[in-house]
Motif scaffolding. Structure first.
Motif, PDB file in Angstrom:
ATOM      1  N   MET A   1       0.878  -1.512   0.088  1.00 48.19           N
ATOM      2  CA  MET A   1       0.334   0.237  -0.083  1.00 48.19           C
ATOM      3  C   MET A   1       1.217   1.466   0.497  1.00 48.19           C
ATOM      4  O   MET A   1       1.914   1.292   0.897  1.00 48.19           O
ATOM      5  N   ALA A   2       1.185   1.682  -1.326  1.00 44.21           N
ATOM      6  CA  ALA A   2       1.627   3.126  -1.336  1.00 44.21           C
ATOM      7  C   ALA A   2       0.561   4.629  -0.642  1.00 44.21           C
ATOM      8  O   ALA A   2      -0.405   4.118   0.446  1.00 44.21           O
ATOM      9  N   ILE A   3       0.861   5.260  -0.237  1.00 50.52           N
ATOM     10  CA  ILE A   3       0.627   6.624   0.444  1.00 50.52           C
ATOM     11  C   ILE A   3       0.925   7.989  -0.201  1.00 50.52           C
ATOM     12  O   ILE A   3       1.995   7.525  -0.577  1.00 50.52           O
ATOM     13  N   ALA A   4       0.862   9.347   1.032  1.00 51.31           N
ATOM     14  CA  ALA A   4       1.416  10.206   0.033  1.00 51.31           C
ATOM     15  C   ALA A   4       2.175  10.719   0.475  1.00 51.31           C
ATOM     16  O   ALA A   4       3.215  11.783  -0.602  1.00 51.31           O
ATOM     17  N   ALA A   5       2.317  10.009   1.408  1.00 52.59           N
ATOM     18  CA  ALA A   5       4.565  10.980   1.829  1.00 52.59           C
ATOM     19  C   ALA A   5       5.018   9.553   0.341  1.00 52.59           C
ATOM     20  O   ALA A   5       6.352  10.922  -0.131  1.00 52.59           O
ATOM     21  N   ASP A   6       5.247   8.229   0.319  1.00 52.29           N
ATOM     22  CA  ASP A   6       5.291   7.895  -0.330  1.00 52.29           C
ATOM     23  C   ASP A   6       5.902   8.436  -2.077  1.00 52.29           C
ATOM     24  O   ASP A   6       6.531   8.938  -2.670  1.00 52.29           O
ATOM     25  N   LEU A   7       4.340   9.094  -2.234  1.00 50.67           N
ATOM     26  CA  LEU A   7       4.122   9.978  -3.575  1.00 50.67           C
ATOM     27  C   LEU A   7       5.323  11.080  -3.679  1.00 50.67           C
ATOM     28  O   LEU A   7       5.767  11.105  -4.275  1.00 50.67           O
ATOM     29  N   ARG A   8       4.692  11.689  -2.416  1.00 48.64           N
ATOM     30  CA  ARG A   8       5.737  13.181  -2.896  1.00 48.64           C
ATOM     31  C   ARG A   8       8.027  12.848  -3.189  1.00 48.64           C
ATOM     32  O   ARG A   8       8.178  12.708  -3.026  1.00 48.64           O
ATOM     33  N   ARG A   9       7.575  11.913  -2.136  1.00 48.50           N
ATOM     34  CA  ARG A   9       9.484  11.108  -1.655  1.00 48.50           C
ATOM     35  C   ARG A   9       9.697  10.151  -2.781  1.00 48.50           C
ATOM     36  O   ARG A   9      11.397  10.856  -3.284  1.00 48.50           O
ATOM     37  N   LEU A  10       9.076   9.495  -3.647  1.00 46.47           N
ATOM     38  CA  LEU A  10       9.620   9.175  -4.886  1.00 46.47           C
ATOM     39  C   LEU A  10       9.572   9.815  -6.244  1.00 46.47           C
ATOM     40  O   LEU A  10      10.449  10.186  -6.974  1.00 46.47           O
ATOM     41  N   ALA A  11       8.674  11.764  -5.851  1.00 41.03           N
ATOM     42  CA  ALA A  11       8.645  12.161  -7.287  1.00 41.03           C
ATOM     43  C   ALA A  11       9.622  13.164  -7.070  1.00 41.03           C
ATOM     44  O   ALA A  11      10.118  13.955  -7.849  1.00 41.03           O
ATOM     45  N   LEU A  12       9.653  13.948  -5.817  1.00 41.54           N
ATOM     46  CA  LEU A  12      10.621  14.800  -5.298  1.00 41.54           C
ATOM     47  C   LEU A  12      12.168  14.571  -5.911  1.00 41.54           C
ATOM     48  O   LEU A  12      12.947  14.807  -5.633  1.00 41.54           O
ATOM     49  N   VAL A  13      12.578  12.386  -5.785  1.00 39.33           N
ATOM     50  CA  VAL A  13      13.832  12.321  -6.215  1.00 39.33           C
ATOM     51  C   VAL A  13      14.261  12.200  -7.865  1.00 39.33           C
ATOM     52  O   VAL A  13      15.255  12.096  -8.282  1.00 39.33           O
ATOM     53  N   LEU A  14      13.398  12.459  -8.705  1.00 42.40           N
ATOM     54  CA  LEU A  14      13.321  12.125 -10.037  1.00 42.40           C
ATOM     55  C   LEU A  14      14.253  13.915 -10.318  1.00 42.40           C
ATOM     56  O   LEU A  14      14.000  14.923 -10.304  1.00 42.40           O
ATOM     57  N   PRO A  15      15.146  13.680 -11.540  1.00 40.55           N
ATOM     58  CA  PRO A  15      15.440  15.175 -11.766  1.00 40.55           C
ATOM     59  C   PRO A  15      14.500  16.092 -12.138  1.00 40.55           C
ATOM     60  O   PRO A  15      13.997  16.068 -13.219  1.00 40.55           O
ATOM     61  N   GLY A  16      15.123  17.316 -11.840  1.00 45.22           N
ATOM     62  CA  GLY A  16      14.261  18.664 -11.857  1.00 45.22           C
ATOM     63  C   GLY A  16      12.923  19.241 -10.997  1.00 45.22           C
ATOM     64  O   GLY A  16      13.026  19.303 -11.653  1.00 45.22           O
ATOM     65  N   THR A  17      12.345  17.815 -10.044  1.00 47.30           N
ATOM     66  CA  THR A  17      10.913  17.654  -9.843  1.00 47.30           C
ATOM     67  C   THR A  17      10.449  18.670  -8.612  1.00 47.30           C
ATOM     68  O   THR A  17      11.621  18.613  -7.850  1.00 47.30           O
ATOM     69  N   THR A  18      10.093  19.722  -8.447  1.00 49.67           N
ATOM     70  CA  THR A  18       9.028  20.658  -7.972  1.00 49.67           C
ATOM     71  C   THR A  18       8.009  20.166  -7.602  1.00 49.67           C
ATOM     72  O   THR A  18       7.065  19.967  -8.156  1.00 49.67           O
ATOM     73  N   GLU A  19       7.482  20.464  -6.075  1.00 57.34           N
ATOM     74  CA  GLU A  19       6.310  20.202  -5.678  1.00 57.34           C
ATOM     75  C   GLU A  19       5.832  21.750  -5.549  1.00 57.34           C
ATOM     76  O   GLU A  19       6.271  23.062  -5.175  1.00 57.34           O
ATOM     77  N   THR A  20       4.573  22.595  -6.466  1.00 57.07           N
ATOM     78  CA  THR A  20       4.083  23.408  -5.887  1.00 57.07           C
ATOM     79  C   THR A  20       1.998  23.245  -5.943  1.00 57.07           C
ATOM     80  O   THR A  20       1.994  22.302  -6.446  1.00 57.07           O
ATOM     81  N   PRO A  21       1.560  23.955  -5.223  1.00 57.51           N
ATOM     82  CA  PRO A  21       0.390  24.141  -5.235  1.00 57.51           C
ATOM     83  C   PRO A  21      -0.029  24.011  -6.768  1.00 57.51           C
ATOM     84  O   PRO A  21       0.169  24.603  -7.841  1.00 57.51           O
ATOM     85  N   HIS A  22      -1.602  23.421  -6.712  1.00 54.60           N
ATOM     86  CA  HIS A  22      -2.255  23.247  -8.176  1.00 54.60           C
ATOM     87  C   HIS A  22      -3.570  23.308  -8.150  1.00 54.60           C
ATOM     88  O   HIS A  22      -4.121  22.195  -7.699  1.00 54.60           O
ATOM     89  N   PHE A  23      -4.650  24.316  -7.886  1.00 50.85           N
ATOM     90  CA  PHE A  23      -5.737  24.545  -7.593  1.00 50.85           C
ATOM     91  C   PHE A  23      -5.995  23.890  -6.255  1.00 50.85           C
ATOM     92  O   PHE A  23      -5.050  23.889  -5.293  1.00 50.85           O
ATOM     93  N   GLU A  24      -6.512  22.721  -5.948  1.00 57.83           N
ATOM     94  CA  GLU A  24      -6.634  22.230  -4.578  1.00 57.83           C
ATOM     95  C   GLU A  24      -5.991  20.947  -4.502  1.00 57.83           C
ATOM     96  O   GLU A  24      -5.394  20.140  -3.678  1.00 57.83           O
ATOM     97  N   ARG A  25      -5.074  21.020  -5.770  1.00 56.95           N
ATOM     98  CA  ARG A  25      -3.919  19.658  -5.080  1.00 56.95           C
ATOM     99  C   ARG A  25      -2.159  19.973  -5.374  1.00 56.95           C
ATOM    100  O   ARG A  25      -2.052  21.477  -5.250  1.00 56.95           O
ATOM    101  N   ALA A  26      -1.982  19.507  -4.984  1.00 60.25           N
ATOM    102  CA  ALA A  26      -0.568  19.441  -5.049  1.00 60.25           C
ATOM    103  C   ALA A  26       0.126  19.179  -6.469  1.00 60.25           C
ATOM    104  O   ALA A  26      -0.073  17.610  -6.871  1.00 60.25           O
ATOM    105  N   ALA A  27       1.370  19.955  -7.438  1.00 62.98           N
ATOM    106  CA  ALA A  27       1.772  19.402  -8.649  1.00 62.98           C
ATOM    107  C   ALA A  27       2.927  18.965  -8.648  1.00 62.98           C
ATOM    108  O   ALA A  27       3.270  20.031  -7.544  1.00 62.98           O
ATOM    109  N   PHE A  28       3.316  17.917  -8.967  1.00 62.40           N
ATOM    110  CA  PHE A  28       4.733  17.586  -9.633  1.00 62.40           C
ATOM    111  C   PHE A  28       4.865  18.325 -10.550  1.00 62.40           C
ATOM    112  O   PHE A  28       4.815  17.466 -11.475  1.00 62.40           O
TER     113      PHE A  28
END
Length: 107
Positions: A1-28
């Protein structure tokens, strides 16, 4: 089972990725957004190709579902985090990440 913390961790290690708000969501994003995390952190929408979407949805329909609108017809796919393994999530994020990189980054 994956959780949001896994998504953040896995997305943010991909080269050049940043997190930013996008409407009511978090965008990577890299050059473009490749995944958005729902506000309730239970699902995320990934930018896949229509062929990748079809494959993922057929392979694991309890994990992947087409977004039910015009974006979905372009390949945007929902991943249900509670039904996904970390490997499912990592593979889908890597796929989406490649599509979000500009041509100069891919070369």
């Amino acid at each position: 089972m994956a959780i949001a913390a896994d998504l953040r961790r896995l997305a943010l290690v991909l080269p050049g990725t940043t997190e930013t708000p996008h409407f009511e969501r978090a965008a990577f994003k890299v050059d473009r957004i490749f995944v958005t995390l729902a506000a309730d952190e239970l699902t995320a929408n990934l930018a896949l190709t229509p062929d990748e979407q079809e494959f993922k949805c057929q392979l694991a329909p309890d994990v992947f579902q087409s977004v039910d609108n015009a974006w979905g017809r372009k390949g945007w796919t929902t991943i249900i985090l509670a039904n996904a393994t970390e490997a499912d999530l990592a593979a889908a994020l890597a796929m989406a990440h490649i599509h979000a990189m500009g041509k100069t980054r891919r070369a």
